[in-house]
Design a protein around this motif. Structure first.
Motif, mmCIF file in Angstrom:
data_model
loop_
_atom_site.group_PDB
_atom_site.id
_atom_site.type_symbol
_atom_site.label_atom_id
_atom_site.label_comp_id
_atom_site.label_asym_id
_atom_site.label_seq_id
_atom_site.Cartn_x
_atom_site.Cartn_y
_atom_site.Cartn_z
ATOM 1 N N CYS A 144 23.670 38.146 31.097
ATOM 2 C CA CYS A 144 23.611 37.508 32.269
ATOM 3 C C CYS A 144 23.228 35.863 32.064
ATOM 4 O O CYS A 144 24.001 35.140 32.504
ATOM 5 C CB CYS A 144 22.634 38.049 33.034
ATOM 6 S SG CYS A 144 23.176 39.746 33.663
ATOM 7 N N THR A 201 26.318 34.093 30.853
ATOM 8 C CA THR A 201 27.631 34.110 31.601
ATOM 9 C C THR A 201 27.316 34.004 32.943
ATOM 10 O O THR A 201 28.376 33.622 33.699
ATOM 11 C CB THR A 201 28.350 35.798 31.739
ATOM 12 O OG1 THR A 201 27.444 36.519 32.340
ATOM 13 C CG2 THR A 201 28.562 36.354 30.413
ATOM 14 N N ALA A 212 26.301 35.928 35.317
ATOM 15 C CA ALA A 212 26.572 37.056 36.020
ATOM 16 C C ALA A 212 25.244 37.735 36.528
ATOM 17 O O ALA A 212 24.323 37.472 35.809
ATOM 18 C CB ALA A 212 27.260 38.279 35.153
ATOM 19 N N ARG A 225 32.005 32.637 31.957
ATOM 20 C CA ARG A 225 31.134 31.865 33.034
ATOM 21 C C ARG A 225 32.064 31.281 34.099
ATOM 22 O O ARG A 225 31.687 31.282 35.189
ATOM 23 C CB ARG A 225 30.164 30.956 32.404
ATOM 24 C CG ARG A 225 29.335 30.216 33.233
ATOM 25 C CD ARG A 225 28.504 28.950 32.659
ATOM 26 N NE ARG A 225 27.425 29.806 31.947
ATOM 27 C CZ ARG A 225 26.291 30.407 32.748
ATOM 28 N NH1 ARG A 225 26.031 30.095 33.884
ATOM 29 N NH2 ARG A 225 25.190 30.894 31.893
ATOM 30 N N ILE A 236 33.367 34.012 36.415
ATOM 31 C CA ILE A 236 32.300 34.282 37.349
ATOM 32 C C ILE A 236 31.951 33.195 38.295
ATOM 33 O O ILE A 236 31.927 33.472 39.527
ATOM 34 C CB ILE A 236 30.937 34.425 36.733
ATOM 35 C CG1 ILE A 236 31.091 35.787 35.817
ATOM 36 C CG2 ILE A 236 29.751 34.670 37.719
ATOM 37 C CD1 ILE A 236 31.232 37.076 36.680
ATOM 38 N N ASP A 237 32.014 31.963 38.110
ATOM 39 C CA ASP A 237 31.633 30.993 38.931
ATOM 40 C C ASP A 237 32.879 30.532 39.831
ATOM 41 O O ASP A 237 32.633 30.245 41.042
ATOM 42 C CB ASP A 237 31.603 29.487 38.071
ATOM 43 C CG ASP A 237 30.122 29.530 37.437
ATOM 44 O OD1 ASP A 237 29.455 30.472 37.678
ATOM 45 O OD2 ASP A 237 30.041 28.484 36.463
ATOM 46 N N ASP A 292 34.142 39.058 41.002
ATOM 47 C CA ASP A 292 33.042 39.984 41.278
ATOM 48 C C ASP A 292 32.721 40.992 39.987
ATOM 49 O O ASP A 292 31.531 41.475 39.999
ATOM 50 C CB ASP A 292 33.280 41.074 42.361
ATOM 51 C CG ASP A 292 33.713 40.051 43.803
ATOM 52 O OD1 ASP A 292 32.596 39.519 44.270
ATOM 53 O OD2 ASP A 292 34.667 39.988 44.134
ATOM 54 N N GLY A 301 29.114 41.226 36.131
ATOM 55 C CA GLY A 301 29.422 40.929 37.582
ATOM 56 C C GLY A 301 28.121 41.142 38.691
ATOM 57 O O GLY A 301 26.879 41.217 38.288
ATOM 58 N N ARG A 302 28.751 41.549 39.797
ATOM 59 C CA ARG A 302 27.599 41.643 41.157
ATOM 60 C C ARG A 302 26.757 42.959 40.668
ATOM 61 O O ARG A 302 27.239 44.111 39.906
ATOM 62 C CB ARG A 302 28.416 41.741 42.040
ATOM 63 C CG ARG A 302 28.742 40.484 42.742
ATOM 64 C CD ARG A 302 29.854 40.664 44.076
ATOM 65 N NE ARG A 302 29.082 41.853 44.817
ATOM 66 C CZ ARG A 302 30.075 42.428 45.717
ATOM 67 N NH1 ARG A 302 31.414 42.114 45.669
ATOM 68 N NH2 ARG A 302 29.594 43.374 46.224
#
Length: 488
Positions: free
Chosen positions: A157, A160, A162, A297, A300-301, A305, A325-326
């Motif tokens: 996390c 990335t 996330a 990254r 994700i940005d 999701d 992800g989420r």
């Protein structure tokens, strides 16, 4: 009577019986002094089996008329001769089938040769996990059972951006698990131009079907618009999916829908967006002169999701499939029964953690991450390696072949950046004869594969090409030393 025809010795019935009578009994051979050193190494059971295999093979050859017998027909059947052959049988039998090879194919992340090579930190961690108990699912702080993902999810996390992460066996498993958990008996909308086939004939539509999701194709092979997604959304839609086409490229009259268009549409309809990045990278490769590739990254940005990607490709780690992800989506994925079937073991986690930690110090990454070091290796270094190997290889081959050092373009491999190549240097071997070049090159290619540590190159444009990109340091020394053992 016996008659030698070419490489075969044919026996009449009387000669054959006389020949077979000279073969010693198994018990006589294994009781001989020559057998004792083999027994000390391999054990009586294996030596006994090898002796029987040797004698049985000779009997079959004699009966088929293919046994080559010297003038002294008794010599090959003496106990020492049987033991010599049995020793070869045993050596071949105990040799591991998974063997180190020299990768001179010009493909760095070669699927058939194991993809990414691990850095030293990862190798040491794997050895430690092999030899000692580890806290795989044990929380050292609470003294209770833990979750193996806890060992690395915070690190993933951090790298990335996330909210949460989990790890499975490979990226195909990551896609399968994600779809099974998030879209059972529902539709997943994908552009027709992104329905890729990965290695081993695994196809996105097939994986989707096995996951229990229903594929909803939109657009055409070369052009898909955001309106295609919009018109396909209905009450049965579970998510919108994008597949990064890392193993092929479509050029010309094309149009694809990027995340900045897809995410607002998904948000407006209360749907998640999943992105299969395939190769996946955690860092911008262009800073080292490599082709651009979307990072996890930035994906994700951009609003994805859920993102899935491989561990043993551009990441430079062990085989694994990472899902980030989420938090709510990752929690749902981790609760699915398939997660246990697809989870990774301690060796994968032991290797993955130190590889990920290398990314925390990006200024040292080029030197410490093996994959990145090989991808960015200077051409001059490869030329020097080739020049050191050239005279040794030429001497081993003699006048039948000519060896030169020539430029060569390498590939990243494993479906990553398929149309991009890396300039390098190679040993190029050509047959000196005017005819039979193809057969001669194939013979040489087989001989290289038969070396104690097989050498894997490739034949192209009427030459055998040995790309030097993946040969460095101690490997180069071992490669050159072994060339003297080449036999044609």
């Amino acid at each position: 009577m016996s008659e030698t025809v070419g490489q075969e010795t044919r026996y009449d019935a009387r000669a054959l019986n006389a020949l077979l009578a000279k073969m010693p009994a198994v018990e006589r051979v294994i009781a001989s002094a020559q057998a004792q050193p083999l027994i000390a190494i391999y054990g009586r059971t294996q030596v006994l089996a090898a002796i029987r295999a040797t004698l049985d093979g000779w009997r079959r050859d004699a009966q088929a008329g293919t046994l080559i017998a010297p003038a002294d027909a008794a010599a090959p059947f003496a106990p020492e001769s049987v033991i010599d052959n049995a020793a070869k049988v045993l050596a071949a039998r105990v040799q591991n089938r998974l063997r180190p090879v020299f990768n001179l194919t010009g493909t760095v992340l070669h699927t058939n040769l194991g993809r990414a090579l691990l850095p030293d930190e990862a190798v040491r961690a794997v050895v430690q996990a092999l030899a000692q108990p580890v806290n795989l699912e044990f929380n050292l702080a609470t003294g209770k059972r833990g979750d193996r993902d806890d060992l690395i999810d915070d690190l993933i996390c951090e790298l990335t951006g996330a909210e949460a992460a989990t790890v499975v066996n490979n990226n195909a498993a990551a896609v399968l698990l994600s779809l099974a958990a998030l879209a059972p008996r529902k539709e997943v909308i994908v552009s027709r131009g992104e329905l890729v086939e990965i290695g081993g004939a695994f196809r996105i539509p097939d994986i989707m079907g096995r996951a229990g999701a229903r594929l909803r194709e939109v657009g055409t092979t070369n052009r898909t618009h955001v309106s295609d997604y919009e018109s396909a959304i209905n009450k049965h839609t579970a998510l919108l999916m994008k597949v990064h086409c890392s193993n092929y490229a479509i050029t010309g009259f094309t149009k694809s829908v990027e995340l900045d268009e897809l995410v607002p549409l998904a948000r407006a309809n209360g749907l998640p967006v999943a992105v299969d990045l395939g190769s996946g990278t955690l860092i911008d490769l262009t800073q080292w002169g490599l082709p651009a590739e979307p990072t996890v990254r930035t994906t994700i940005d951009a609003g994805a999701d859920l993102v899935t990607f491989s561990g043993d490709k551009l990441l430079g780690g062990p085989q694994a499939g990472l899902i980030v992800g989420r938090k709510a989506l990752i929690a749902k994925i981790k609760k699915h029964p398939l997660k246990r079937a697809l989870r990774v073991g301690k060796l994968t986690l032991a290797a993955l953690e130190p590889v990920l930690k290398l990314y925390q110090a990006p200024e040292f990454l080029r030197e410490r991450l093996t994959t990145l070091r090989l991808l960015t290796r200077p051409v001059a270094q490869m030329q020097e390696s080739a020049m050191r190997a050239l005279p040794v290889l030429q001497q081993a081959l003699g006048d039948a072949y000519t060896v030169s050092v020539e430029p060569m373009f390498s590939q990243i491999g494993s479906g990553a950046l398929p149309v991009d190549v890396l300039p390098g240097s190679a040993l190029v071997v050509r047959h000196a004869g005017k005819v039979g070049s193809g057969r001669a090159l194939m013979k040489l290619e087989r001989a290289l594969r038969a070396l104690p540590r097989p050498v894997i190159g490739r034949i192209a444009e009427d030459a055998l090409r040995l790309d030097m990109r993946c040969i460095e340091g101690a490997n180069e020394v071992a490669f050159i030393a072994q060339l003297a053992e080449l036999r044609l």
